[in-house]
Design an enzyme around this catalytic site. Structure first.
Site, PDB file in Angstrom:
ATOM      1  N   GLU A 242      19.897  40.545 -17.006  1.00 61.92           N
ATOM      2  CA  GLU A 242      18.790  40.787 -16.081  1.00 61.92           C
ATOM      3  C   GLU A 242      17.666  41.571 -16.747  1.00 61.92           C
ATOM      4  OE1 GLU A 242      21.984  41.075 -15.345  1.00 61.92           O
ATOM      5  OE2 GLU A 242      22.271  39.565 -13.790  1.00 61.92           O
TER       6      GLU A 242
ATOM      7  N   HIS B  18      27.555  41.226  -3.462  1.00 58.69           N
ATOM      8  CA  HIS B  18      26.691  40.111  -3.053  1.00 58.69           C
ATOM      9  C   HIS B  18      26.063  40.376  -1.685  1.00 58.69           C
ATOM     10  CE1 HIS B  18      29.544  38.346  -5.928  1.00 58.69           C
ATOM     11  NE2 HIS B  18      28.618  37.465  -6.211  1.00 58.69           N
TER      12      HIS B  18
END
Lengths: 427, 334
Positions: free
Chosen positions: B57, B126
């Site tokens: 990321e 998540h």
């Protein structure tokens, strides 16, 4: 489960690296292997990185012990070019000397010298095209000097004065010049690495011809950004040169804390399948030759090159650092690769193209030019002597357009200043 | 159109209009993304403009910043907002400050898309809502749509924006509005006016809230999935609430907030993110500073709890109709 160690096994122990020399120690660098200047082969720019792994462990050098330029990496520069290179390095040193003193005189908050590493920035900048994009760390002021960026602009930035085009928003020495292919410097380590790769990828995707180059210290190779950047550069074969300036010290942490005891920094390239070179960073011709080779690879879509510049940080990390507190004072004088300015000077003298008198003259000229420019810059003010920028610029540039909450805070600040009766309230 | 299709359509429209728009991220290319938000874009615009990235990321955002500095308009995807933290430094120290620190020489016109929020049994990795972390950072904008129509118009505005924008997509409502009753029947966007999405270009300006229900008794400030949950709670409780969908939290539409709270005299703030230092705290302070003399009750926050997002106890954590309904009744007692 027993919490006691098992008596029949030897207890484990943790290795914590320790530099070889501390303050007061006698220095002995005989374990640093300095190969002959003509020892390294120069592969074809189209060669597969796997075919020259040894270059990541050796040392690409051009200038030999007798001050001659030798071997396959000799870029065969003409004397004028060599003199320009020498002057750029001498000017960088003179600039550093002067600005260091300016900080000590209280004219600015902070300064970082590149003494002993001038060849890394100057050699590379002279090998790159003038419109290639550099994503530097904070010790590559030699790039701007080589690209003839006005020194007064650098000083205005260091002083955060009214001439500072960054409006006093950046720490001294964190220059930015889009026009000169010099990306805005960040203080956060190695963040420029993936940015350089992204810029290079964009250039490639758009069919541009410009490449990118970036620099970080050996200590910063421990940052995740370094490894992300290497992965991206490798995956997309980005036209980028990844420079690691191994100057042995990250503030007071020696290179062992970035993994130098285990392998070289150039060898990081091997795991990524990209070209890796370890270069004598105090040999301006070697830096130039390696950069030119890497640039040719990038320009012909052969992908990235990682270059470790093996050098030594002669001075403290910054004006806020005292290296006598953690390393032997003998280190720099005993450094086996010498001083980059002296070596290039001696090479020109050996060629019969230079002499000590001209060197002294040039050093004096550089010092004079820096001093003269400094006087001009100081007419625009020095840090701490009043507020040089109109106050409302403080809020400009956070966003393209100022949102309501910043506008309100700006109005509040201006109202405070009006009430205080101070002279700098209005633009 | 559902919200994924609307997001896809926004990128499609912008890629067709501006060749500098590039889409990047894990799995976004050939496969079209794990939520299929980028489906078909690579085929249409090629691998130079829509490409898969390594799983890093900080690399994705760092590379996007460099591309932005070159002159492109990258739209990087972070597959789940929970995974944005490795990129925090690139967002906070680099993208957010690039314009400021270079006095406008370099900018990072990037739009970071990322599905966020809970209600899908995604567990602690998540389900998170990290918007207030970014709202705290000067130089970033944070946008959160609540309908397909808004998602497309806001995403187009975000891509056109010259500042770095975080575009958080509430994944619980990707396929349909959600009334908060986890065991209730699921709905799809075809029966919702927000599911009517023009195929062409239109934009919804950043920083403009949407009053989704007018009312006189209390102002509910919310965004994302909570807009639908709140609408349902208001229906179930019969309270005459004015519901304001903030749509972007930075910049936030202070005029709309002030006008509504001044009118109703009560303010309830609803978000999924954890309570402490959540964006509700900022909203509450703003309302208190600006509307204090109009308030008839303390400003109330209804939020997720200050724990990591639990997996099996997700529906006890989620600020659903019971928690919101109770808070609504309480604020009306004063």
């Amino acid at each position: 489960m027993a919490s006691e160690p098992r008596a029949n096994l030897k207890p484990l122990s943790l290795h914590v690296p320790e530099p070889k020399f501390r303050p007061g120690d006698e220095v002995d660098f005989s374990d640093i292997a300095v190969p002959a200047a003509d020892a390294a082969k120069r592969p074809d720019v189209g060669a597969h990185p796997d075919s020259f792994h040894e270059l990541a462990y050796g040392l690409v050098r051009v200038l030999d012990q007798d001050d001659r330029a030798v071997g396959q990496w000799n870029p065969r520069l003409d004397p004028d070019m060599l003199r320009r290179m020498l002057r750029n390095m001498a000017m960088t040193r003179a600039f550093d000397e002067r600005m260091f003193r300016a900080q000590r005189q209280g004219k600015t908050s902070f300064y970082m010298k590149s003494t002993g590493e001038e060849a890394v920035a100057v050699g590379a900048a002279m090998a790159l095209a003038s419109d290639d994009m550099c994503f530097p760390s904070y010790r590559q002021q030699g790039i701007l000097i080589t690209r003839n960026y006005p020194m007064i602009e650098m000083m205005n930035q260091i002083y955060s004065n009214k001439g500072d085009k960054l409006q006093g928003k950046q720490l001294p020495i964190m220059y930015s010049s889009r026009e000169d292919g010099f990306f805005s410097i960040s203080g956060n380590l190695a963040t420029q690495y993936p940015q350089a790769v992204g810029w290079a990828m964009a250039s490639a995707a758009k069919g541009d011809t410009r490449i990118a180059a970036t620099w970080c210290g050996e200590g910063s190779t421990a940052e995740g950004d370094f490894h992300s950047a290497c992965t991206f550069a490798s995956v997309y074969r980005a036209p980028v040169i990844l420079n690691v300036v191994n100057n042995q010290w990250a503030i007071s942490s020696f290179s062992g804390f970035a993994g130098a005891e285990a392998t070289t920094f150039a060898a990081r390239a091997i795991g990524y399948g990209i070209a890796g070179l370890r270069v004598d960073g105090n040999d301006a011709l070697a830096v130039y030759a390696a950069t030119l080779w890497a640039a040719e690879r990038a320009r012909t879509n052969q992908g990235p090159t990682l270059i470790e510049h093996f050098t030594y940080r002669a001075e403290g990390h910054s004006t806020s650092d005292d290296p006598t507190g953690y390393r032997s004072a003998q280190e720099y004088s005993n450094w086996p690769l010498g001083d980059p300015v002296t070596r290039l000077k001696d090479h020109l003298i050996a060629l019969g193209e230079w002499d000590e008198t001209r060197q002294e003259e040039m050093d004096r000229e550089c010092a004079d030019e820096v001093r003269k420019t400094q006087k001009e810059a100081e007419k625009n003010g020095i840090l701490g002597h009043g507020l040089h920028q109109p106050l409302d610029t403080l809020f400009e540039g956070v966003y393209e357009e100022m949102p309501w909450h910043l506008r309100e805070q700006q109005q509040q600040m201006m109202a405070e200043e009006e009430a205080s009766g101070r002279p700098w309230a209005r633009k | 159109m559902n919200m994924i299709q609307a997001v896809n359509s926004a990128m499609d429209v912008m890629m067709a209009r501006d060749e500098n728009v590039v889409v990047m991220g894990e799995d976004v290319g050939y496969f079209g993304g794990v939520f299929r938000a980028t489906a078909g874009l690579q085929k249409k615009y090629g691998k130079q403009r829509v490409f898969d990235t390594p799983i890093t990321e900080c690399g994705i955002i760092g590379v996007a910043v460099g591309m932005g500095a070159y002159g492109l308009r990258p739209v990087p995807e972070i597959q789940f907002a929970d995974y944005i933290y490795p990129a925090l430094d690139q967002l906070v120290s680099e993208a957010a400050r690039l314009r400021y620190r270079s006095a406008g020489e370099f900018t990072a016109p990037i739009t970071v898309r990322s599905p966020f929020g809970g209600g899908i049994f995604g567990g602690q990795t998540h389900s998170q809502s990290p918007e207030s972390i970014f709202a705290h950072v000067s130089g970033l904008k944070t946008v959160i749509p609540s309908t397909p129509y808004d998602a497309k118009g806001l995403l187009i505005a975000a891509i056109e924006d010259n500042d770095p924008v975080l575009f958080f997509e509430p994944k619980r409502i990707y396929n349909g509005p959600f009334d908060g009753h986890w065991d209730g029947p699921s709905k799809n966007w075809s029966k919702h006016p927000g599911g009517e999405v023009p195929t062409g270009y239109y934009r919804i300006p950043l920083g403009k809230a949407n009053t989704v229900r007018e009312g006189g008794d209390v102002t509910i400030l919310c965004y994302g999935t909570m807009v639908h949950v709140c609408q349902n709670v208001v229906k179930e409780t019969g309270v005459d609430a004015e519901i304001i969908d903030l749509r972007s939290i930075v910049p936030v539409d202070i005029a709309a907030i002030e006008e509504s709270v001044t009118k109703t005299g009560r303010c309830m703030i609803v978000h999924e993110a954890t309570r402490t230092m959540g964006f509700g705290a900022e909203l509450s302070a703003l309302v208190q500073e600006r509307c204090f003399y109009h308030l008839e009750a303390p400003v109330t926050r209804v939020t997720g709890f200050d724990t990591p997002y639990p997996h099996s106890l997700e529906w006890a954590y989620f600020p659903g109709p019971v928690r919101i309904g109770e808070a609504l009744k309480n604020i009306m007692k004063d």
